[in-house]
Motif scaffolding. Sequence first.
Motif, PDB file in Angstrom:
ATOM      1  N   GLU A 252      65.829  21.316  30.204  1.00 28.15           N
ATOM      2  CA  GLU A 252      65.763  22.321  31.490  1.00 28.15           C
ATOM      3  C   GLU A 252      64.624  23.428  31.127  1.00 28.15           C
ATOM      4  O   GLU A 252      63.861  23.840  31.875  1.00 28.15           O
TER       5      GLU A 252
ATOM      6  N   LEU B  21      65.304  19.877  39.284  1.00 32.18           N
ATOM      7  CA  LEU B  21      66.218  18.738  39.286  1.00 32.18           C
ATOM      8  C   LEU B  21      66.180  18.009  37.827  1.00 32.18           C
ATOM      9  O   LEU B  21      65.262  18.100  37.259  1.00 32.18           O
ATOM     10  N   VAL B  22      67.492  17.361  37.677  1.00 31.54           N
ATOM     11  CA  VAL B  22      67.590  16.969  36.298  1.00 31.54           C
ATOM     12  C   VAL B  22      68.092  15.593  36.495  1.00 31.54           C
ATOM     13  O   VAL B  22      69.343  15.333  37.294  1.00 31.54           O
ATOM     14  N   VAL B  23      67.541  14.542  36.045  1.00 31.89           N
ATOM     15  CA  VAL B  23      67.898  13.081  36.217  1.00 31.89           C
ATOM     16  C   VAL B  23      68.407  12.655  34.953  1.00 31.89           C
ATOM     17  O   VAL B  23      67.099  12.628  34.007  1.00 31.89           O
ATOM     18  N   VAL B  24      69.319  11.915  34.597  1.00 33.76           N
ATOM     19  CA  VAL B  24      69.555  10.864  33.374  1.00 33.76           C
ATOM     20  C   VAL B  24      69.567   9.545  33.711  1.00 33.76           C
ATOM     21  O   VAL B  24      70.442   9.288  34.965  1.00 33.76           O
ATOM     22  N   ARG B  25      68.639   8.639  33.491  1.00 28.33           N
ATOM     23  CA  ARG B  25      68.516   7.466  33.965  1.00 28.33           C
ATOM     24  C   ARG B  25      69.003   6.283  33.179  1.00 28.33           C
ATOM     25  O   ARG B  25      68.990   6.585  31.832  1.00 28.33           O
TER      26      ARG B  25
ATOM     27  N   THR C 155      65.851  11.047  30.351  1.00 27.15           N
ATOM     28  CA  THR C 155      65.964  11.945  30.724  1.00 27.15           C
ATOM     29  C   THR C 155      64.861  12.551  31.562  1.00 27.15           C
ATOM     30  O   THR C 155      63.964  12.749  30.808  1.00 27.15           O
ATOM     31  N   ALA C 156      64.903  12.988  33.099  1.00 28.77           N
ATOM     32  CA  ALA C 156      63.626  13.517  33.660  1.00 28.77           C
ATOM     33  C   ALA C 156      64.084  14.914  34.290  1.00 28.77           C
ATOM     34  O   ALA C 156      64.940  15.080  34.635  1.00 28.77           O
ATOM     35  N   THR C 157      63.130  15.925  33.820  1.00 30.39           N
ATOM     36  CA  THR C 157      63.467  17.127  34.419  1.00 30.39           C
ATOM     37  C   THR C 157      62.122  17.714  35.059  1.00 30.39           C
ATOM     38  O   THR C 157      61.151  17.313  34.799  1.00 30.39           O
ATOM     39  N   ILE C 158      62.403  18.375  36.422  1.00 28.71           N
ATOM     40  CA  ILE C 158      61.417  18.896  37.068  1.00 28.71           C
ATOM     41  C   ILE C 158      61.033  20.357  37.224  1.00 28.71           C
ATOM     42  O   ILE C 158      62.081  21.013  37.257  1.00 28.71           O
TER      43      ILE C 158
ATOM     44  N   LEU D 127      56.674  17.463  35.197  1.00 27.08           N
ATOM     45  CA  LEU D 127      57.968  16.420  34.929  1.00 27.08           C
ATOM     46  C   LEU D 127      57.974  16.172  33.577  1.00 27.08           C
ATOM     47  O   LEU D 127      56.824  15.673  32.911  1.00 27.08           O
TER      48      LEU D 127
ATOM     49  N   SER E 142      60.993  22.842  30.523  1.00 33.39           N
ATOM     50  CA  SER E 142      60.308  22.444  32.048  1.00 33.39           C
ATOM     51  C   SER E 142      59.949  23.745  32.750  1.00 33.39           C
ATOM     52  O   SER E 142      58.783  23.913  33.215  1.00 33.39           O
TER      53      SER E 142
ATOM     54  N   GLU F  85      59.721  13.551  30.773  1.00 34.62           N
ATOM     55  CA  GLU F  85      60.470  12.593  30.548  1.00 34.62           C
ATOM     56  C   GLU F  85      60.732  12.280  29.233  1.00 34.62           C
ATOM     57  O   GLU F  85      59.741  12.275  28.442  1.00 34.62           O
TER      58      GLU F  85
ATOM     59  N   GLY G 210      64.277  24.813  35.614  1.00 38.39           N
ATOM     60  CA  GLY G 210      65.584  25.248  34.563  1.00 38.39           C
ATOM     61  C   GLY G 210      66.985  25.400  35.287  1.00 38.39           C
ATOM     62  O   GLY G 210      67.462  24.460  36.006  1.00 38.39           O
TER      63      GLY G 210
END
Lengths: 475, 475
Positions: free
Chosen positions: B396, A104-108, B437-440, B417, B399, B419, A99
């Motif tokens: 976020e 980690l937050v990734v927009v791909r 978007t990927a959040t961990i 994770l 997650s 997606e 959170g």
Amino acid sequence: MGCLDDGHFGVELDNGVKLSCIELGLEGEPETVAIENAVKVLLQGLGEDVNREGLLKTPLRVAKALRQGTTGYKQKVKDIVQGALFPESGLDNAVGYAGGVGGLVVVRDLDLFSYCETCLIPFQIKCHVGYVPRGQRVVGLSKLSRVADAFAKRLQDPQRLANEICSALDQGIKPAGVAVLLQCSHVRFPNVQSFFLDSNHQGWAKVLVSSGSGVFENEKADAWSDFFSLMRFRGISLDKIHMRDCTEQCWCPFHSSSGEIFSSNIGPANPGMIAAATSILRSLGEDPSRKELIGTPSHFVDWLMNFQNTNFEMKLNGFVKGKNDYIRSNGEIIRNEEQLHTELNLSFWSQCEHHLLPFHGVVHIGYFSADGIDPIGRSLLQSVVHFYGFKLQVQERLSRQIAQTVSSLLGGDVMVLIEANHTCMISRGIEKVGSNTATIGVVGRFSTDPAARSMFLESIPNFATSAGSDFSSTA
Amino acid sequence: MGCLDDGHFGVELDNGVKLSCIELGLEGEPETVAIENAVKVLLQGLGEDVNREGLLKTPLRVAKALRQGTTGYKQKVKDIVQGALFPESGLDNAVGYAGGVGGLVVVRDLDLFSYCETCLIPFQIKCHVGYVPRGQRVVGLSKLSRVADAFAKRLQDPQRLANEICSALDQGIKPAGVAVLLQCSHVRFPNVQSFFLDSNHQGWAKVLVSSGSGVFENEKADAWSDFFSLMRFRGISLDKIHMRDCTEQCWCPFHSSSGEIFSSNIGPANPGMIAAATSILRSLGEDPSRKELIGTPSHFVDWLMNFQNTNFEMKLNGFVKGKNDYIRSNGEIIRNEEQLHTELNLSFWSQCEHHLLPFHGVVHIGYFSADGIDPIGRSLLQSVVHFYGFKLQVQERLSRQIAQTVSSLLGGDVMVLIEANHTCMISRGIEKVGSNTATIGVVGRFSTDPAARSMFLESIPNFATSAGSDFSSTA
């Protein structure tokens, strides 16, 4: 004072970015008019009639496309991110990260495009942005895209673009760290003078660049490992990344220092055209004396000169083929049973005459022949394709010209399919990144026989010239 | 009179489409304010605090997104196509067809989105448009995209959208014929009440529709065969097309006549919410009494009610798992050697609290266990995911909540994770169709052990939930 007098009345778009109302119109603004005049000089330098109907609005189209593609200069990151930072609980650090604290937050796979500062041709970008939240707050996901776009819409170099996105997000969000990874693809045309020699020409210059701040500052950091694990699915592995040192050498194929001299070699560059290209840079708000831009006008003009109007006609020099008749030794004339033959995936490169932007792809040719072999050879067909490609073109005309010419070479029954990606459909306001265009030309039997057309079309394998699609295999 | 007083000062965008200057701002316009007020009623109906920081600007964001997504009502095809018809030679009909006479032109894979008129949720479209030029003229390729977009940006039904694009291009270009093929994907959430029962839930309602004029008027025409031969590469074959008769039955999963009753079953719909949804339709310029829109407000409210704020906490009912200790018969306590276990691709469905738009995808969970089997079972993990999914959310937070809860179920060391594809990144002004978007979230050992994170992340197969990507296999 009325609206029309007020060039700077601001409206606010959804992203909180202020754009001048008049800018959205663009037409009639001094900068637009200046670019239009410069484009007219360039067209004349190419030997074109600027009053030809297809070119009449090209100066305005080019001016609008360039100005729309460089709106990033007017956008402020603070305006974009402001109001999109949201409180979000995290975990206690002793427990873990998620959170608003450390998750980690990734927009791909954000599709962007930029104008190459070395040659003024657009290049495509697959952008991956990540950050690690801090202080119990996260940013609206779309803002990562908005900020990246604001820096892409400028004259750019891949590494600088990555650095600028990274630094802007770092300042805007104040997170524990920001990671930016860009897969950039720059069109790399064969030289018009040498297309016969280079049959294995690679159509794209590609580079992978990254930039990191905070926990991503060190390129060996664990945070990068997590980030790359999420990228792995896309065919990117850590060892392929040209980490920050790739700034040393310019990636643009038009830059002489890259070791690949790309020039039309058609004589000394026209000083009027160079001056026109220089004035375009100025009208976009750039400083043409900025170090990276010094060679840009001549690179751009060299590039354009590949498409000059030569008025040459293709000479067929006795290659004209008769009907597929066969004369027996006794003098009897027999029409042979003809079979469908194909030459597939002849590459072509051309320049859209409406936007002065590249379009490129493959040409497939089908014809009937009794001989069982191509009577003129693939390389001659490839040069027919290049001959008509290296002009200011529209795809429909290119199909017709190739169909007509090949028909006289191969005996009348010819079908041509051109599959192309148009930069003008990807950049500008359209931004239909995955789109592609197919045009057909048919001569003789193909125009009346649907089964023949279908047989040809079904012989063509799946088509993929998209810049991003084969990145992993050629990077 | 100054600019601010003049709500209808027109500016012309690149495509020749006139948009009111103030419309581009949107903020403060009566229609926008009316939608904002309606959205506040809807949020309150969901049991939310409209003054919560994450929701404070949601009414404005929703209003802007809806208005930007329906700008098509104000666009005129004549304005778009005008000035983009170019003279282009064709072949003599006796010889063949190409260029400005009879040479089929197809633009493929245009990504569009529309709002479903039955439920007000956006649906995705892969649009393929073709036409056969006539009269020695062709249209600028990008105009095919612009016209399609102008009709997509309305409340739509797939078949009507295809018909409108077809008819508009036919009138605008006056060609020998126009063909339109749309692959439409509508999100089809599992019912919040029944998600336990439907483990094989299909996430998308999909339909393929076509419309043709002129040489494409007859669906058995040879022109269609050529068109479909060019589509074949994309996994579409002729027999999969629901030709025009698919208008009989509404495709929207929320339409009761489709045989699938989708309702929250949480009691009679709140009349205030229905009235609010009705006023949104009116503010978008639609007539809520139009036949197709009669049920729309209640479908939209039923849908929203799946995400109401229940304030329930997930009860773990004794499922809390201790450390992975093992007591030998002699009473000795041994910490077993633990192995990484994973539950991958748990589907989730949620609603973005910033835009009231769906986001959905998959959740992957990794944990350490000595037993070699999941001690609580995949279905319980799936219901944890659904429990937190069916709320107004941000990815976020989702997650974090899943990581926290699963950690107490599975014994401390957990990595999550997520997606996801966000509708808010696809529609509105962003339109980053391929993005995801990927959040961990990490708890325990995963937060300090990069190798453990990496082991988990690398166990996850390639990710693809894009609506269009699997069209051919499920259409």
